[in-house]
Motif scaffolding. Structure first.
Motif, mmCIF file in Angstrom:
data_model
loop_
_atom_site.group_PDB
_atom_site.id
_atom_site.type_symbol
_atom_site.label_atom_id
_atom_site.label_comp_id
_atom_site.label_asym_id
_atom_site.label_seq_id
_atom_site.Cartn_x
_atom_site.Cartn_y
_atom_site.Cartn_z
ATOM 1 N N UNK A 271 -3.266 9.232 12.630
ATOM 2 C CA UNK A 271 -2.578 8.404 11.263
ATOM 3 C C UNK A 271 -3.434 9.002 10.278
ATOM 4 N N UNK A 272 -2.723 9.171 9.204
ATOM 5 C CA UNK A 272 -3.356 9.619 7.813
ATOM 6 C C UNK A 272 -3.991 8.180 7.215
ATOM 7 N N UNK A 273 -4.973 8.554 6.544
ATOM 8 C CA UNK A 273 -5.755 7.108 5.870
ATOM 9 C C UNK A 273 -4.569 6.597 5.037
ATOM 10 N N UNK A 274 -3.383 7.177 4.193
ATOM 11 C CA UNK A 274 -2.439 6.460 3.899
ATOM 12 C C UNK A 274 -1.907 5.595 4.446
ATOM 13 N N UNK A 275 -1.456 5.975 5.782
ATOM 14 C CA UNK A 275 -0.894 5.035 6.724
ATOM 15 C C UNK A 275 -1.753 3.902 7.239
ATOM 16 N N UNK A 276 -2.818 4.023 7.147
ATOM 17 C CA UNK A 276 -3.970 2.970 7.599
ATOM 18 C C UNK A 276 -3.837 2.148 6.277
ATOM 19 N N UNK A 277 -3.881 2.659 5.295
ATOM 20 C CA UNK A 277 -3.820 1.569 3.887
ATOM 21 C C UNK A 277 -2.778 0.950 3.769
ATOM 22 N N UNK A 278 -1.487 1.524 4.213
ATOM 23 C CA UNK A 278 -0.185 0.785 4.204
ATOM 24 C C UNK A 278 -0.025 -0.367 5.295
ATOM 25 N N UNK A 279 -0.890 -0.171 6.533
ATOM 26 C CA UNK A 279 -0.855 -1.155 7.534
ATOM 27 C C UNK A 279 -1.801 -2.385 6.897
ATOM 28 N N UNK A 280 -2.433 -2.176 5.878
ATOM 29 C CA UNK A 280 -3.553 -3.261 5.483
ATOM 30 C C UNK A 280 -2.714 -4.209 4.551
ATOM 31 N N UNK A 281 -1.786 -3.611 4.026
ATOM 32 C CA UNK A 281 -0.954 -4.552 2.900
ATOM 33 C C UNK A 281 -0.564 -5.900 3.131
ATOM 34 N N UNK A 282 -0.130 -6.247 4.274
ATOM 35 C CA UNK A 282 0.093 -7.849 4.846
ATOM 36 C C UNK A 282 -1.240 -8.555 4.637
ATOM 37 N N UNK A 283 -2.309 -7.858 5.250
ATOM 38 C CA UNK A 283 -3.397 -8.597 5.514
ATOM 39 C C UNK A 283 -4.237 -8.924 3.879
ATOM 40 N N UNK A 284 -3.895 -7.964 3.055
ATOM 41 C CA UNK A 284 -4.458 -7.930 1.616
ATOM 42 C C UNK A 284 -3.633 -9.135 0.971
ATOM 43 N N UNK A 285 -2.553 -9.167 1.226
ATOM 44 C CA UNK A 285 -1.796 -10.632 0.481
ATOM 45 C C UNK A 285 -2.298 -11.772 1.370
ATOM 46 N N UNK A 286 -2.568 -11.758 2.689
ATOM 47 C CA UNK A 286 -3.135 -13.030 3.082
ATOM 48 C C UNK A 286 -4.572 -13.354 2.541
ATOM 49 N N UNK A 287 -5.238 -12.391 2.505
ATOM 50 C CA UNK A 287 -6.696 -12.499 1.961
ATOM 51 C C UNK A 287 -6.578 -12.971 0.600
ATOM 52 N N UNK A 288 -5.671 -12.572 -0.238
ATOM 53 C CA UNK A 288 -5.669 -13.153 -1.468
ATOM 54 C C UNK A 288 -5.257 -14.669 -1.479
ATOM 55 N N UNK A 289 -4.272 -15.058 -0.609
ATOM 56 C CA UNK A 289 -4.281 -16.264 -0.673
ATOM 57 C C UNK A 289 -5.399 -17.310 -0.152
ATOM 58 N N UNK A 290 -5.858 -16.683 0.988
ATOM 59 C CA UNK A 290 -7.134 -17.359 1.581
ATOM 60 C C UNK A 290 -8.187 -17.630 0.171
#
Length: 547
Positions: A485-504
């Motif tokens: 996986x490229x770093x960009x692919x790992x970053x894209x995989x984090x996007x849903x979790x970043x939304x959840x973090x902001x909600x928390x």
């Protein structure tokens, strides 16, 4: 404020403010054309305003002698309000930077809205603004009650409280203007660091002067933790911030250390800032307010002392576990790892001591949201210290380091431990401090508890999941031996979790806003001063040790 001062203290206040006026003007002139000058004019304006206020109030009637039979709680009252204000600011900025990670375009092409400038405003606002004011306010309160002695004077507590908040304002505004040393938890530049040393030495002097005048021969364990917090943070701050400014007219400075030595010094400071600012100080808070609220003696006083010395000694050697797989010598990394693992023993001793104190009082935890804040804080303290020791192991660190797992770990401690024990302690003393019969709304306290708990759990679990996924993606290889996986692919995989973090984070922020509203409404309630019990007043006359 000046109505509480003697004539000599009022003269002292004028001299201090006049000195600040001169210092601010000197910074403004020497730093013209540099961002240092902005801070110079800021200090000059604030000090000049304070100087004129002090002159106008100089001839107010002198305080009555009867005041010496009461504790001096005015700085604590203001400190509690500042704690909540900084909490809302720091957590609000934290929510914004969390949203930036999910939606990076929210900077709107404005430099000071960038993640790099807002992120230290968040960390410093929560740790130093929210946490620091809470520690100063509660330490003044605890110190007087456990020594049965009034603070030694009226001027120095105000100097510490207001001087510390001046430091916080300089730091936060500096980050927005791009002024930073780029050191974690130590971003303010040289002139702010020097000012904090002056304030902090005064803080330690207040503690020692009060302890010398104590009417109780025994020094309660909460004061041990508070003193360790004050003394060690001073040592850490001075050593880590040894720097040479480019010139007296420039905000920029260069560290006295370089390379590996600079990294080691920084993380000796960084991890011990966690140890003594975010652990020892708040353990002092826990050891006083939790037994007091539960109306139970601490389970084991001996265990609290053993835990104190264990934490004080072990933590000092653990900072190098932040530098696994770096140029730091391998034996130093191993030393930090070993002490981090052993550190679990005194840490769990304190967490267990707090929870065992609640034996026979769990029905109060069920019914009292304030006590529930404190009990939950002890639980999170135990969880976080276990996780910290576990993550310090080199093999685990190879997966967790530089990932969101570390972010989850930090916020389990910051939200679950530091903020929970702070809110519980504040709720427990606000009515008495403002001479009210009760808190304005117990239902709002209950709402705040569930907002804080749900926000913390959502945030931490999101970061635990995203961190482990990150670590696994970064170390997954295909059959050819290249990264899958490229770093960009790992970053894209984090996007849903970043939304959840902001909600928390948003939930936790809403809880802090509810707390601020609740305290403001409590202050505005009609005065119904509770009668203080005799053992909560300064002892008259002074008792000698052994009497």
């Amino acid at each position: 404020m000046l109505a509480d001062f003697t004539r000599d203290e009022r003269i002292g206040a004028l001299i201090l403010l006049g000195g600040l006026v001169v210092a601010g003007l000197a910074l403004a002139i020497s730093g013209r054309g540099d961002v240092l000058g902005v801070h110079g004019w800021m200090v000059f304006g604030l000090a000049l305003a304070g100087f004129f206020i002090a002159i106008r109030q100089f001839d107010l009637p002198l305080p009555r002698e009867e005041r010496l039979s009461e504790y001096y709680d005015a700085p604590t009252r203001v400190g509690l309000i500042l704690t909540l204000i900084w909490g809302v600011i720091g957590m609000g900025v934290g929510f914004w930077v969390a949203a930036l990670l999910a939606w990076p375009d929210m900077t709107f092409d404005v430099a000071w809205l960038s993640f790099g400038r807002l992120r230290p405003v968040h960390t410093s606002g929560v740790i130093f603004g929210f946490g620091g004011n809470a520690l100063i306010a509660t330490s003044f309160h605890v110190l007087q009650r456990t020594t049965r002695a009034r603070l030694p004077d009226a001027l120095s507590p105000w100097f510490v409280l207001l001087g510390y908040n001046l430091f916080c304002i300089i730091a936060a505004s500096g980050y927005l203007m791009g002024i930073t040393q780029s050191k974690e938890y130590a971003e303010p530049e040289w002139y702010a660091d020097i000012w904090l040393v002056v304030v902090w030495v005064t803080y330690f002097a207040i503690y020692m002067r009060t302890l010398v005048r104590r009417k109780e021969p025994h020094i309660y364990v909460a004061n041990w933790y508070y003193m360790a917090f004050i003394l060690v943070v001073a040592i850490l701050h001075i050593v880590n911030n040894l720097a040479v400014p480019v010139s007296l007219g420039s905000a920029k400075s260069f560290s006295l250390f370089a390379g590996v030595q600079d990294a080691m010094t920084q993380w000796w400071y960084g991890h011990n800032a966690v140890a003594f600012f975010l652990t020892a100080g708040f353990l002092g808070m826990m050891y006083y307010y939790l037994p007091k609220r539960a109306n139970r003696p601490i389970f084991s006083y001996r265990m609290s002392i053993i835990s104190f010395w264990g934490i004080t000694f072990m933590y000092m050697w653990a900072g190098s576990h932040h530098l696994h797989y770096t140029a730091l010598p391998h034996w130093v990394q191993t030393l930090g790892m070993a002490f981090s693992v052993v550190l679990l023993v005194p840490s769990w001793a304190s967490a267990g001591n707090a929870l065992l104190t609640l034996n026979g009082a769990w029905h109060k935890v069920r019914d009292d949201a304030v006590l529930r804040f404190m009990a939950l804080a002890a639980i999170f303290y135990g969880i976080t210290t276990f996780e910290g020791s576990f993550m310090a192991i080199r093999a685990v660190n190879s997966l967790s380091h530089y990932t969101d797992w570390t972010i989850g770990h930090v916020h389990a401690g910051a939200l679950g431990w530091v903020a929970m024990i702070t809110f519980g302690s504040l709720y427990s003393i606000v009515p008495a401090m403002f001479k009210k019969e009760r808190i304005y709304s117990s239902k709002l306290v209950e709402l705040h508890f569930w907002l804080a708990l749900s926000g913390t759990v959502i945030y931490v679990f999101a970061m635990w999941n995203s961190g482990v996924i990150q670590g696994l993606m970064w170390r997954t290889y295909d059959e050819a031996g290249t990264l899958s996986y490229s770093f960009l692919e790992s970053l894209e995989a984090m996007h849903p979790y970043y939304i959840v973090r902001a909600f928390g984070g948003l939930l936790f922020l809403l809880g802090a806003l509810a707390a601020l509203y609740n305290v403001i409404m409590t202050i505005r309630m009609p005065a119904q001063a509770p009668v203080e019990q005799s053992h909560d007043l300064p002892a008259q006359p002074a008792l000698q040790a052994g009497e």
